[in-house]
Design a protein around this motif. Sequence first.
Motif, PDB file in Angstrom:
ATOM      1  N   TYR A 249       9.105  64.720 115.022  1.00 29.01           N
ATOM      2  CA  TYR A 249       8.467  63.471 115.441  1.00 29.01           C
ATOM      3  C   TYR A 249       7.393  63.053 114.439  1.00 29.01           C
ATOM      4  O   TYR A 249       6.877  63.890 113.681  1.00 29.01           O
ATOM      5  CB  TYR A 249       7.840  63.644 116.826  1.00 29.01           C
ATOM      6  CG  TYR A 249       8.848  63.851 117.932  1.00 29.01           C
ATOM      7  CD1 TYR A 249       9.657  62.797 118.355  1.00 29.01           C
ATOM      8  CD2 TYR A 249       8.994  65.093 118.548  1.00 29.01           C
ATOM      9  CE1 TYR A 249      10.584  62.973 119.376  1.00 29.01           C
ATOM     10  CE2 TYR A 249       9.916  65.276 119.567  1.00 29.01           C
ATOM     11  CZ  TYR A 249      10.709  64.214 119.974  1.00 29.01           C
ATOM     12  OH  TYR A 249      11.629  64.380 120.979  1.00 29.01           O
ATOM     13  N   PRO A 250       7.028  61.767 114.452  1.00 27.86           N
ATOM     14  CA  PRO A 250       5.967  61.285 113.554  1.00 27.86           C
ATOM     15  C   PRO A 250       4.660  62.044 113.781  1.00 27.86           C
ATOM     16  O   PRO A 250       4.220  62.230 114.919  1.00 27.86           O
ATOM     17  CB  PRO A 250       5.807  59.807 113.951  1.00 27.86           C
ATOM     18  CG  PRO A 250       7.098  59.434 114.600  1.00 27.86           C
ATOM     19  CD  PRO A 250       7.593  60.676 115.282  1.00 27.86           C
ATOM     20  N   GLY A 251       4.075  62.519 112.704  1.00 24.54           N
ATOM     21  CA  GLY A 251       2.787  63.204 112.796  1.00 24.54           C
ATOM     22  C   GLY A 251       2.854  64.608 113.348  1.00 24.54           C
ATOM     23  O   GLY A 251       1.815  65.247 113.535  1.00 24.54           O
ATOM     24  N   GLN A 252       4.053  65.121 113.609  1.00 26.75           N
ATOM     25  CA  GLN A 252       4.188  66.488 114.123  1.00 26.75           C
ATOM     26  C   GLN A 252       4.269  67.451 112.940  1.00 26.75           C
ATOM     27  O   GLN A 252       5.332  67.675 112.372  1.00 26.75           O
ATOM     28  CB  GLN A 252       5.435  66.616 115.018  1.00 26.75           C
ATOM     29  CG  GLN A 252       5.588  68.001 115.641  1.00 26.75           C
ATOM     30  CD  GLN A 252       7.010  68.311 116.075  1.00 26.75           C
ATOM     31  OE1 GLN A 252       7.856  67.427 116.187  1.00 26.75           O
ATOM     32  NE2 GLN A 252       7.293  69.587 116.293  1.00 26.75           N
ATOM     33  N   ASP A 253       3.132  68.026 112.584  1.00 26.94           N
ATOM     34  CA  ASP A 253       3.045  68.838 111.367  1.00 26.94           C
ATOM     35  C   ASP A 253       3.418  70.303 111.570  1.00 26.94           C
ATOM     36  O   ASP A 253       3.548  71.048 110.593  1.00 26.94           O
ATOM     37  CB  ASP A 253       1.632  68.754 110.790  1.00 26.94           C
ATOM     38  CG  ASP A 253       1.257  67.332 110.411  1.00 26.94           C
ATOM     39  OD1 ASP A 253       2.163  66.581 109.995  1.00 26.94           O
ATOM     40  OD2 ASP A 253       0.073  66.966 110.557  1.00 26.94           O
ATOM     41  N   SER A 254       3.532  70.745 112.815  1.00 24.52           N
ATOM     42  CA  SER A 254       3.843  72.150 113.068  1.00 24.52           C
ATOM     43  C   SER A 254       4.861  72.284 114.189  1.00 24.52           C
ATOM     44  O   SER A 254       5.080  71.355 114.974  1.00 24.52           O
ATOM     45  CB  SER A 254       2.566  72.927 113.433  1.00 24.52           C
ATOM     46  OG  SER A 254       1.949  72.347 114.583  1.00 24.52           O
ATOM     47  N   ASP A 255       5.501  73.467 114.258  1.00 25.94           N
ATOM     48  CA  ASP A 255       6.451  73.734 115.325  1.00 25.94           C
ATOM     49  C   ASP A 255       5.747  73.686 116.682  1.00 25.94           C
ATOM     50  O   ASP A 255       4.549  74.009 116.787  1.00 25.94           O
ATOM     51  CB  ASP A 255       7.075  75.124 115.165  1.00 25.94           C
ATOM     52  CG  ASP A 255       7.979  75.224 113.945  1.00 25.94           C
ATOM     53  OD1 ASP A 255       8.313  74.170 113.366  1.00 25.94           O
ATOM     54  OD2 ASP A 255       8.349  76.356 113.584  1.00 25.94           O
ATOM     55  N   VAL A 256       6.489  73.299 117.706  1.00 25.25           N
ATOM     56  CA  VAL A 256       5.952  73.254 119.070  1.00 25.25           C
ATOM     57  C   VAL A 256       6.833  74.131 119.952  1.00 25.25           C
ATOM     58  O   VAL A 256       8.049  73.952 120.017  1.00 25.25           O
ATOM     59  CB  VAL A 256       5.911  71.818 119.620  1.00 25.25           C
ATOM     60  CG1 VAL A 256       5.563  71.809 121.106  1.00 25.25           C
ATOM     61  CG2 VAL A 256       4.915  70.976 118.826  1.00 25.25           C
TER      62      VAL A 256
END
Length: 328
Positions: A249-256
């Motif tokens: 997703y946009p702006g998702q810099d790390s794993d969730v």
Amino acid sequence: MKKSRVLVMLAVVALLASSMVFAAGAQETGAKAQKTVINFPTAATTGAVYPLGAAMCNLWNTKLPNVRASAQASAGGIANLNMLADGEAQLGVAVTSIMYESFNGIGSFEGRPNPNLRVMIGLYSNPNQVVVTDNSGIDSLADLAGKRFASGAPGSTTEVETSIHLNTSGIRYPDDLRVQYVGFTEAIDLMRNKQLDGAWIMAGIPNAAVTEMLSTAGGKLLNLDESLIGKLQEKYPWYGAYTIPAGTYPGQDSDVLTSAIKLTICTDARVDDDVIYELTKSFWENFEELKATQAPLKKVNPKDAVKDLAGLPIHEGAARYYREIGLL
């Protein structure tokens, strides 16, 4: 006299021709009788699952001369499982949570266990996605207490997921929150207007609503604790841990890290082992061909075909194939 002989000969010819047609028809009928008929209820025609089922049936009908498979639209998982239990279907599409209920005769299937229910193919997982606003001060599920939160329409899968997760994490749902019973679209607008602190979404990734929330409403994805996922699995064995990769997703810099439920192709133990073996083998040996035209399969990892199945039994025919390729 000659005329009589001619008439007799014509009658004989007609009788022989009739006999040949009957014989041919009997042979055709016999050939058809050798085919295994597969009725395959899927989901509504407006979604992605019905076209996938239709493509799978087309593949099987093309590759397997002993099978005649047909996909049909249906009301979804619960209806499909009821048809399997009643012998009206040989395959179906369902998530492991309601399969577990059907197998054990609990929940929506209270008092009606189906011990013949089996898994044939584990497809992809639908992850839970918790979106909260950056300025809400929410960094964990525990922080949702007292917040304005969209849990989905009453009785929806999304609301059920919200309830299970929050109650397991120690937040009393709905009493401890300021709940908004709205769907994805309404939640986006409320979040943009700063009238909402977060929302629960259960859907495949990437999801358009989550994209909107993160890109236009100041949202961020929330990580779930590994300990919470462990607690969920103790009571609800259909949950698996799931990682939403960075950059989804946009702006998702790390794993969730989150939880997810597996979607499967299920079947009945009474369907012939050899037939299920051939169906399973044909699906996986032609997987890349199917994936090229079927979007849901792009999320499928063949190595995960027998993972996160809530302890449900795999059909012996399918298990034979999975043993051959080293997955069992």
